[in-house]
Design an enzyme around this catalytic site. Structure first.
Site, PDB file in Angstrom:
ATOM      1  N   GLN A  49       0.820  -1.215   0.000  1.00  0.00           N
ATOM      2  CA  GLN A  49       0.000   0.000   0.000  1.00  0.00           C
ATOM      3  C   GLN A  49       0.860   1.275   0.000  1.00  0.00           C
ATOM      4  OE1 GLN A  49      -3.157   0.500  -0.533  1.00  0.00           O
ATOM      5  NE2 GLN A  49      -3.607  -1.674  -0.776  1.00  0.00           N
ATOM      6  N   SER A  50       1.992   1.217  -0.661  1.00  0.00           N
ATOM      7  CA  SER A  50       2.897   2.370  -0.710  1.00  0.00           C
ATOM      8  C   SER A  50       2.274   3.587  -1.410  1.00  0.00           C
ATOM      9  CB  SER A  50       4.170   1.939  -1.454  1.00  0.00           C
ATOM     10  OG  SER A  50       4.785   3.037  -2.085  1.00  0.00           O
ATOM     11  N   ASN A  51       2.364   4.732  -0.751  1.00  0.00           N
ATOM     12  CA  ASN A  51       1.937   5.998  -1.377  1.00  0.00           C
ATOM     13  C   ASN A  51       2.995   6.494  -2.342  1.00  0.00           C
ATOM     14  OD1 ASN A  51      -0.277   6.195   0.547  1.00  0.00           O
ATOM     15  ND2 ASN A  51       1.289   6.757   2.040  1.00  0.00           N
TER      16      ASN A  51
END
Ligand SMILES: *Cc1c(COP(=O)(O)O)cnc(C)c1O
Length: 407
Positions: free
Chosen positions: A105-107
């Site tokens: 879930q890396s921004n």
């Protein structure tokens, strides 16, 4: 008021991705009100880095990327290689494909994907199931792999590769770069969070100069500036950049006030102790000293580029990290951080993200409610009747969909 950078800093090329005005700072009226009754008064504010750019899912990575783009677009990029590369790969021309990595879930990966599209380049993102515990503890792992930021990356047309825990590519992605070269592309590797990149700290050094201008516009009480700045510390160059930038600002101000006739506000500010930048850690994976060393390295690296003397102007005492709010895992929303996220939503109407800013808010609320801000200010010789506290909202709300079961 425009952000005025000293000559050396102003000359560093920057490709604008942010709006051409500062990201907004607004007060947190309900939180400030709740903190009254204490003496000194606490005035709380939020800087909205999640509203800094028109690009998708705005957050702190766009600021860092602004200073990396000139190298990406250069005919002979200097910093395109993987951080593990011992001998630099020759640079055959401007990049065609941005490659980066992050947790599922890396921004950061989303901001790189959006950037690639805006520059007319391809993006390949490596999302690692084994980074932190977000995936491992997800109630619905299948949903976790296709919602939130994974969906954003796909919508932006990035090539998404999900790596299993223990995949050797999670430690060293050079084979992916080789594969792209073999396909005739020219990959440009951006390390996770852009922090290990040689130019990764410049964006937040500039942000510090921007905040210093906003302090004046807001006509803050007390010392006239943000005495405490709470910000997430993940890969570390956001905190590191801020530390370098505020140092530079102070150095400029004290050297100009010693030559020019100093106004009374300058005298008051001179008497105030330096701004305390508190980096709130959000991962128990590595111990605090690991992060302290990295943050100081990033601060010094940025400092050297913007005109500071990295060894004498910046030291370990400038890096303050708090590891009490890391919770149970990186990417895991613990009960207390979830409460902070809900409190901010229900008192201020402000939505935080589940991985970083919820933990920062938890930490800041703890410092405020337990009297730690006041005690620390007094200990530092800050005797104002008002202490100003800034919370930096670094973005990341797009991940919330993947945490639907927890929030
Ligand atoms: C990446 C990120 C951070 C951490 O910034 P670093 O520079 O990696 O320390 C904080 N908040 C959000 C929302 C992020 O995406």
């Amino acid at each position: 008021m425009a952000v005025v950078l000293p000559e050396v800093f102003a000359q560093i090329p920057r490709y604008p991705l942010l709006y051409n005005h500062s990201s907004p700072i607004h007060s947190l009226p309900r939180t400030s009100q709740r903190a009254t009754g204490t003496s000194p008064r606490l005035a709380l504010f939020a800087k909205r880095e999640d509203q800094s750019s028109p690009l998708a899912c705005a957050g702190n990575k766009y600021r860092k990327l602004e200073y990396i783009i000139p190298d990406i677009l250069s005919a002979s990029p200097q910093h395109h290689d993987h951080e593990h590369a011992e001998t630099p790969t020759p640079s055959p021309g401007a990049a065609t494909t941005l490659v980066t990595e992050g947790a599922v879930q890396s921004n950061h990966t989303v901001q790189v994907s959006a950037l690639a599209r805006q520059l007319g380049l391809n993006a390949l993102v490596l999302l690692q199931k084994g980074t932190g515990a977000g995936f491992r503890t997800a109630r619905d792992p299948d949903a976790f792999l296709r919602s939130g930021n994974v969906q954003m990356n796909r919508m932006l047309g990035a090539e998404v590769r999900i790596l299993d825990e223990g995949d050797p590519l999670s430690r060293d992605a050079r084979p992916v770069l080789e594969e792209l070269r073999a396909r005739g592309q020219r990959p440009y590797w951006i390390p996770g969070g852009a922090s290990m990149h040689a130019l990764g700290g410049l964006g937040y050094a500039r942000a510090a100069m921007e905040i210093a201008v906003q302090e004046k516009e807001l006509r803050l009480g007390g010392s006239g500036r943000f005495d405490y700045v709470f910000v997430a510390c993940g890969s570390g160059s956001t905190v590191g950049g801020l530390v370098a930038g505020f140092k530079l600002y102070e150095k400029m101000r004290t050297s100009s006030s010693s030559t020019a006739s100093s106004s009374s506000t300058t005298a008051a500010a001179t008497a105030a102790p330096p701004r305390q930048i508190i980096g709130v850690l959000n991962s128990p994976t590595n111990p605090k000293p690991y992060h302290e060393t990295r943050v100081l390295t990033f601060a010094r690296r940025a400092g050297a580029l913007i005109g500071l003397d990295p060894e004498t102007d910046l030291g370990a005492e400038d890096v303050r990290l708090d590891d009490r709010f890391v919770g149970t895992g990186y990417g895991v929303l613990d009960v207390e951080a979830r409460e902070a996220l809900e409190t901010m939503a229900r008192t201020e109407g402000m939505i935080l993200d589940p991985v970083y800013t919820a933990k920062v808010a938890r930490g800041m609320l703890h410092w405020v409610q337990q009297g730690e801000v006041v005690a620390d200010a007094r200990r530092n010789g800050n005797h104002s009747d008002e202490v100003n506290v800034l919370f930096i909202h670094t973005g990341g709300q797009a991940a919330l969909g993947a945490y639907a079961d927890v929030v």
